[in-house]
Design an enzyme around this catalytic site. Structure first.
Site, PDB file in Angstrom:
ATOM      1  N   ASP A   1      34.785 -22.394 -51.670  1.00 48.17           N
ATOM      2  CA  ASP A   1      35.643 -22.784 -50.563  1.00 48.17           C
ATOM      3  C   ASP A   1      36.053 -21.492 -49.862  1.00 48.17           C
ATOM      4  O   ASP A   1      36.803 -20.685 -50.424  1.00 48.17           O
ATOM      5  CB  ASP A   1      36.861 -23.531 -51.086  1.00 48.17           C
ATOM      6  CG  ASP A   1      37.818 -23.975 -49.985  1.00 48.17           C
ATOM      7  OD1 ASP A   1      37.688 -23.496 -48.837  1.00 48.17           O
ATOM      8  OD2 ASP A   1      38.711 -24.785 -50.282  1.00 48.17           O
TER       9      ASP A   1
ATOM     10  N   TYR B   1      39.032 -24.716 -29.307  1.00 46.84           N
ATOM     11  CA  TYR B   1      37.684 -24.185 -29.504  1.00 46.84           C
ATOM     12  C   TYR B   1      37.476 -22.902 -28.703  1.00 46.84           C
ATOM     13  O   TYR B   1      36.972 -21.900 -29.213  1.00 46.84           O
ATOM     14  CB  TYR B   1      36.690 -25.265 -29.066  1.00 46.84           C
ATOM     15  CG  TYR B   1      35.234 -24.980 -29.338  1.00 46.84           C
ATOM     16  CD1 TYR B   1      34.714 -25.116 -30.618  1.00 46.84           C
ATOM     17  CD2 TYR B   1      34.363 -24.633 -28.303  1.00 46.84           C
ATOM     18  CE1 TYR B   1      33.367 -24.903 -30.864  1.00 46.84           C
ATOM     19  CE2 TYR B   1      33.017 -24.414 -28.545  1.00 46.84           C
ATOM     20  CZ  TYR B   1      32.527 -24.547 -29.826  1.00 46.84           C
ATOM     21  OH  TYR B   1      31.198 -24.332 -30.063  1.00 46.84           O
TER      22      TYR B   1
ATOM     23  N   THR C   1      21.532 -30.521 -35.440  1.00 46.29           N
ATOM     24  CA  THR C   1      22.070 -30.623 -36.790  1.00 46.29           C
ATOM     25  C   THR C   1      21.997 -32.074 -37.268  1.00 46.29           C
ATOM     26  O   THR C   1      21.673 -32.984 -36.501  1.00 46.29           O
ATOM     27  CB  THR C   1      23.532 -30.166 -36.816  1.00 46.29           C
ATOM     28  OG1 THR C   1      24.301 -31.056 -35.983  1.00 46.29           O
ATOM     29  CG2 THR C   1      23.679 -28.733 -36.302  1.00 46.29           C
TER      30      THR C   1
END
Length: 300
Positions: free
Chosen positions: A84, A186, A223
């Site tokens: 992680d 973003y 993707t």
């Protein structure tokens, strides 16, 4: 500019035998494509992410073990490590393991792990900032920007003593002098990645560290999530029948850019810069998996 269509894939992989690489966030998406290409070049690739067979996957699109097997099938060595990248201790342990297993050697770090896309449909991605969920902001900063810095700092314990190495922070094309790209969260974080990488390069140069840091932007990749949204196969060619996907690229296009950069003895000339997969393709003479020279992608 339209993509230049070719009829076959002329790709010749560079020789990265003996190269030790880490690709974060590589259980799926661009990270998975990058790992595959590095494996094809003969590299040893550490593959990280939270999705694993033993601990469960965050979705149905892949695990670190699956990517490791694909790297091996291409001729490289794939080493899956569950990590992680928001956990400081886990990242430190990852680099300690690499140093222990590779006798202190590490040649390439690709900081590809990212966050903020979880629960994507909770709010429109282009929503105004006061309607964006703060979990999206937190994810992009913590699992994206902060994770890239955390990984880069930990990598220096291996890279500084050997006075060599390449750090690549993946992102999106952001012209720092340009306009707004549609999502405040973003736009802010991606600009921060570019500036952070520039600053890292300045520090490395001043310290005469022998290490290069640069940013690399893919285009619109096919993707697993994108292909699922358009109901097309990621590995097939049915995406060519969808007009909206005409300018997309495979997840291995950015991998070919990274392999070329890793094999370039003069890669230091790109220090601190933001490169794009499409421009790297022209610079280094490779194409996408379908033989197209896909031009750089622009968010408008």
């Amino acid at each position: 500019m339209e993509a230049d269509q070719m009829n076959h894939d002329p790709y010749v992989s560079p020789d990265l035998q003996g190269t030790v690489a880490l690709v974060t966030g590589s259980s799926r998406g661009g990270g998975r494509g990058i790992a595959r290409v590095l494996g094809q070049a003969g590299a040893t690739v550490y593959i990280t992410g939270r999705s694993s067979r033993a601990h469960g996957a965050t979705d149905d699109w892949g695990t670190i073990e699956q990517t490791a097997e694909e790297v091996a099938a291409r001729g490289g060595i794939g080493i899956p490590v569950r990590c992680d990248h928001t956990d400081d201790a886990a990242v430190a342990a990852l680099y300690e393991r690499i140093g222990r297993e590779q006798n202190g050697r590490l040649d390439l770090v690709v900081n590809n792990a990212w966050g903020g896309y979880e629960n994507y449909f909770d709010a429109p991605f282009q929503a105004v900032f006061w309607e964006q969920p703060m979990t999206r902001w937190d994810g992009m900063f913590t699992a994206g920007l902060r994770a890239q810095m955390l990984s880069s700092r930990a990598a220096m314990k291996l890279l500084l003593p050997q006075k060599s190495g390449l750090i690549i922070n993946t992102g999106v094309f952001i012209d720092l002098g340009g306009g707004y790209h549609g999502n405040v969260f973003y736009d802010t974080v991606k600009r921060a990645v570019v500036h952070m990488t520039y600053g890292m390069a300045q520090n490395l140069s001043a310290a005469d560290a022998g290490v290069t840091a640069l940013a690399l932007a893919p285009g619109w990749m096919r993707t697993e999530a994108v292909c699922s949204a358009f109901n097309v196969s990621q590995e097939g060619d049915d995406w060519t029948k969808v007009a909206d996907l005409a300018t997309t690229e495979s997840v291995e296009y950015i991998g070919r850019a990274i392999a070329a950069l890793a094999a370039d003895p003069a890669v230091g000339r790109w220090a601190g810069q933001l490169l794009e997969a499409g421009d790297a393709a022209r610079e280094y003479g490779f194409t996408d998996t379908d033989g197209r020279l896909v031009p750089p992608f622009r968010i408008t």
